[in-house]
Write a protein that holds these residues in place. Structure first.
Motif, mmCIF file in Angstrom:
data_model
loop_
_atom_site.group_PDB
_atom_site.id
_atom_site.type_symbol
_atom_site.label_atom_id
_atom_site.label_comp_id
_atom_site.label_asym_id
_atom_site.label_seq_id
_atom_site.Cartn_x
_atom_site.Cartn_y
_atom_site.Cartn_z
ATOM 1 N N ARG A 193 -2.731 4.169 13.737
ATOM 2 C CA ARG A 193 -2.162 2.840 13.998
ATOM 3 C C ARG A 193 -1.621 2.698 15.420
ATOM 4 N NH1 ARG A 193 -0.143 0.458 8.917
ATOM 5 N NH2 ARG A 193 1.673 -0.331 10.035
ATOM 6 N N TYR A 205 0.854 -1.186 0.000
ATOM 7 C CA TYR A 205 0.000 0.000 0.000
ATOM 8 C C TYR A 205 0.887 1.232 0.000
ATOM 9 C CZ TYR A 205 1.110 0.259 4.992
ATOM 10 O OH TYR A 205 1.779 0.347 6.189
ATOM 11 N N CYS A 206 0.286 2.413 -0.039
ATOM 12 C CA CYS A 206 1.062 3.650 -0.150
ATOM 13 C C CYS A 206 1.111 4.431 1.153
ATOM 14 C CB CYS A 206 0.492 4.546 -1.247
ATOM 15 S SG CYS A 206 0.813 3.924 -2.902
ATOM 16 N N GLU A 207 2.255 5.053 1.390
ATOM 17 C CA GLU A 207 2.381 5.961 2.519
ATOM 18 C C GLU A 207 1.324 7.068 2.408
ATOM 19 O OE1 GLU A 207 6.362 7.346 2.147
ATOM 20 O OE2 GLU A 207 7.266 5.415 2.695
ATOM 21 N N HIS A 208 0.786 7.463 3.560
ATOM 22 C CA HIS A 208 -0.245 8.505 3.668
ATOM 23 C C HIS A 208 -1.601 8.068 3.121
ATOM 24 C CE1 HIS A 208 3.041 11.027 4.866
ATOM 25 N NE2 HIS A 208 3.636 10.902 3.691
ATOM 26 N N ASN A 267 -3.010 1.357 6.525
ATOM 27 C CA ASN A 267 -3.227 2.780 6.763
ATOM 28 C C ASN A 267 -1.892 3.481 6.887
ATOM 29 O OD1 ASN A 267 -4.120 5.326 7.817
ATOM 30 N ND2 ASN A 267 -5.989 4.317 8.474
ATOM 31 N N GLY A 268 -1.685 4.500 6.071
ATOM 32 C CA GLY A 268 -0.406 5.185 6.057
ATOM 33 C C GLY A 268 -0.264 6.295 7.069
ATOM 34 N N GLU A 269 -1.220 6.450 7.976
ATOM 35 C CA GLU A 269 -1.183 7.511 8.979
ATOM 36 C C GLU A 269 -0.918 6.908 10.351
ATOM 37 O OE1 GLU A 269 -0.704 10.379 10.901
ATOM 38 O OE2 GLU A 269 -1.566 11.201 9.050
ATOM 39 N N GLN A 270 0.223 7.231 10.943
ATOM 40 C CA GLN A 270 0.647 6.619 12.200
ATOM 41 C C GLN A 270 -0.312 6.904 13.341
ATOM 42 O OE1 GLN A 270 2.943 4.392 12.570
ATOM 43 N NE2 GLN A 270 2.639 4.203 14.782
ATOM 44 N N SER A 314 3.236 -3.864 3.661
ATOM 45 C CA SER A 314 4.346 -2.908 3.624
ATOM 46 C C SER A 314 3.985 -1.691 2.785
ATOM 47 C CB SER A 314 5.608 -3.573 3.070
ATOM 48 O OG SER A 314 5.374 -4.092 1.771
ATOM 49 N N ALA A 315 4.534 -0.534 3.209
ATOM 50 C CA ALA A 315 4.219 0.739 2.561
ATOM 51 C C ALA A 315 5.331 1.158 1.611
ATOM 52 C CB ALA A 315 4.021 1.820 3.617
ATOM 53 N N GLN A 329 -5.277 10.280 -3.268
ATOM 54 C CA GLN A 329 -5.241 10.023 -1.839
ATOM 55 C C GLN A 329 -6.160 10.990 -1.097
ATOM 56 O OE1 GLN A 329 -0.990 10.038 -0.755
ATOM 57 N NE2 GLN A 329 -1.165 7.812 -0.546
#
Length: 462
Positions: free
Chosen positions: A168, A146-149, A162-165, A179-180, A207
Motif C-alpha cells: 500500500r 476486510y481483515c488485517e494481513h 490489502n492488509g499488507e502495508q 477498514s480492517a 489467508q
C-alpha cells in the motif's frame, strides 16, 4: 505454416534476464540473481519445470496457485486448439456467447444453491473490484470491511482491502470507506457491522499471506453476523478455490453459504487470464436492473472464447482426475510428515494448512548457539531465516517454494493438485535435510545466512 514464434524462441534463447533488465523490472532481476533463482526454464509439464540443462524441478509455487492441474495439461491445450480451429466469432460484444453460458452453468453447479448468477472478468483483482462495486450498489452502503494481513489484489480498489502495508505504501489515497479488522475475531466483526452501514465483509477463508486458518466457528459466525446486519458476506476463493484445500471451495470445510464467491487463478489451467464472481440473483438483478444499465460494469476481454474453453476443460480435468480428492489425501500426508519434522527440530515451530495449501512457521530456538545466529538474522531483516530454507530447497533439492509474506518466517507451498506419492517423498526428504542443516552452527546454511544478512543491511543503508 509460419514458424515465427518457434524461430524467435530458438534465436533468442537465454536472453530472458538481459531483456528483462533492459526493458522490464530490473529489481526483480536483481532479486532472482541474488538468491540464485536465475534459471532459464525451457519446458514444463505437470508439476515439473525443466531448465536448459534438462534439470527437473518440482514446482510447489505453481504460479501462485494458477497451475492447480499442472502445467500444459493436454486436455486444456486440446480445448484451445478446438476453439482456434472452429474460427468462432469472439467478443462480438453486441451478442451473448455460448461458451460463457456453459462455463457459468458448470461453475454454478459446484456452488451453494443460493448462488445462481455469474460475472466473468480477467483476473482475481478484477473480481474483487466487481465485488466492491456490486456490494455498494446492492446495499446502497459505502463501507467495506476486510481483515488485517489479507491479500485481495493490487489494483486500486483491491489494494484498498490489502492488509499488507508494503503493497500500500506510496499509492494513496486509497478507496475511502474501507477498514480492517483482525482475522478470526468475531467480536471485532460484530463491532464493525453493528452500525448497519457496511456493504460487504470480504474475507479469504484461509489467508494466503501466512496460510492462516480460522477457528472452526469463525466463518459460520461471520455469515450469521453479516445476515443480521444486512452486510453481504463475500469470500475470496481466488487462491483457495477449485480444490486446493481438499474441497472444491474452502468454505465447504465450514459449511457456510456466502453472497458472493470470488475466483480466478486456477480457473483456466494457467493458459488464459480469467476471473469470475458467483453471486445471488438478488445482487445481479440489483446492479443490472434496467435495460439501460445492461453495460454498467464489464470488461472487454471477459467471456472470450479461449478463456471460457480453458475454464470448461479445467473443470473437466479436476473432475475426471479426482484432483480434489488427491489434494485432500496427499495434502494430509504432507501435513503429517511435516508435523513429524516439527517434533524433531526446534526451529520449526508450527505446521498448518489444508489440502495443497501448506505452511511451515519457524521461530526463535531454545539452544544458545542457534539463538545467537537467529538474532543476527532478525536484526538484519525480520523474516530472513525463511530464505535460508527456500534457497537450499531450490539450489540443492530443486524444489521451488516461496516465503509466505514480507517479514514472515513462514515458508509456503501451493503445489499443483496432481502431486504423487513420489513427489510427497521428494518434498519431505528435502525438508528434512534442509531443516537439519539449519540446526548446524556453524555450517554452510549459516554462511548463506550471513551473506543474506549482508545484502539486507546494504539494502537498508542504500
Amino acid at each position: 505454416m509460419s514458424t515465427y514464434i518457434a524461430d524467435l524462441l530458438a534465436g533468442q534463447r537465454g536472453k530472458n534476464f538481459e531483456l528483462h533488465e533492459r526493458h522490464l523490472n530490473t529489481q526483480m532481476v536483481r532479486v532472482l540473481k541474488a538468491i540464485g533463482y536465475d534459471r532459464i526454464y525451457t519446458r514444463a509439464r505437470g508439476p515439473y519445470l525443466y531448465d536448459e540443462r534438462g534439470t527437473e524441478y518440482l514446482d510447489l509455487l505453481s504460479g501462485f496457485g494458477v497451475f492447480a492441474i499442472g502445467r500444459n495439461h493436454p486436455e486444456v491445450t486440446q480445448a484451445l486448439r478446438d476453439v482456434l480451429d472452429a474460427e468462432l466469432p469472439d467478443m462480438v460484444q453486441m451478442d451473448v456467447s455460448l461458451l460463457s453460458g456453459l462455463l457459468a452453468e458448470e461453475i454454478l453447479q459446484r456452488c451453494p444453491d443460493r448462488l445462481t448468477k455469474m460475472f466473468f472478468c480477467n483476473s482475481g483483482a478484477e473480481a474483487v473490484e466487481a465485488a466492491i462495486k456490486f456490494a455498494r450498489y446492492t446495499t446502497r452502503r459505502e463501507k467495506i470491511v476486510y481483515c488485517e494481513h489479507g491479500f485481495h489484489g493490487l489494483t486500486l480498489g483491491a489494494l484498498s482491502l490489502n492488509g499488507e502495508q508494503l503493497f500500500r505504501e506510496g499509492f494513496g489515497p486509497l478507496l475511502p470507506g474501507c477498514s480492517a479488522i483482525p482475522f478470526n475475531d468475531p467480536s471485532a466483526l460484530d463491532q464493525a457491522l453493528r452500525g448497519r452501514d457496511v456493504a460487504a465483509f470480504i474475507v479469504e477463508p484461509i489467508q494466503g499471506k501466512g496460510v492462516n486458518l480460522p477457528d472452526h466457528d469463525y466463518l459460520p459466525e461471520a455469515a450469521r453476523l453479516c445476515s443480521k446486519y444486512g452486510t453481504l458476506f463475500v469470500v475470496d476463493e481466488i487462491q483457495t478455490g477449485l480444490g486446493r484445500t481438499g474441497r472444491f471451495w474452502a468454505i465447504e470445510h465450514w459449511g457456510v453459504e456466502p453472497d458472493m464467491i470470488l475466483m480466478a487463478k486456477a480457473l483456466s489451467g494457467g493458459f488464459v487470464p480469467v476471473g469470475a464472481v458467483a453471486m445471488t440473483g438478488r445482487i445481479m438483478n440489483a446492479v443490472f436492473n434496467r435495460m439501460d444499465r445492461a453495460v454498467v460494469h464489464g470488461s472487454t476481454f471477459s467471456k472470450n472464447n479461449m478463456a471460457m474453453a480453458a475454464g470448461l476443460a479445467t473443470l473437466r480435468v479436476i473432475q475426471q482426475e479426482n484432483l480434489v480428492e488427491n489434494a485432500a489425501r496427499v495434502g494430509e500426508e504432507l501435513l503429517a510428515g511435516m508435523r513429524s519434522l516439527a517434533d524433531k527440530y526446534e526451529l520449526l515451530q508450527q505446521v498448518r494448512g489444508k489440502g495443497m495449501m501448506l505452511a511451515l512457521e519457524f521461530g526463535p530456538p531454545r539452544s544458545l548457539s542457534l539463538k545467537a545466529a537467529w538474532a543476527m538474522l532478525e536484526a538484519a531483516n525480520k523474516g530472513l531465516f525463511s530464505q535460508m530454507v527456500t534457497i537450499p530447497l531450490f539450489k540443492n533439492h530443486h524444489i521451488l517454494s516461496q516465503v509466505a509474506g514480507h517479514g514472515m518466517n513462514v515458508v509456503k507451498f501451493l503445489p499443483p493438485l496432481v502431486l504423487t506419492a513420489k513427489d510427497r517423498d521428494w518434498i519431505l526428504g528435502a525438508l528434512d535435510a534442509v531443516i537439519a542443516d539449519c540446526h548446524k552452527v556453524p555450517g554452510a546454511i549459516w554462511d548463506l545466512g550471513k551473506t543474506l544478512a549482508g545484502h539486507a543491511l546494504k539494502s537498508k543503508a542504500g
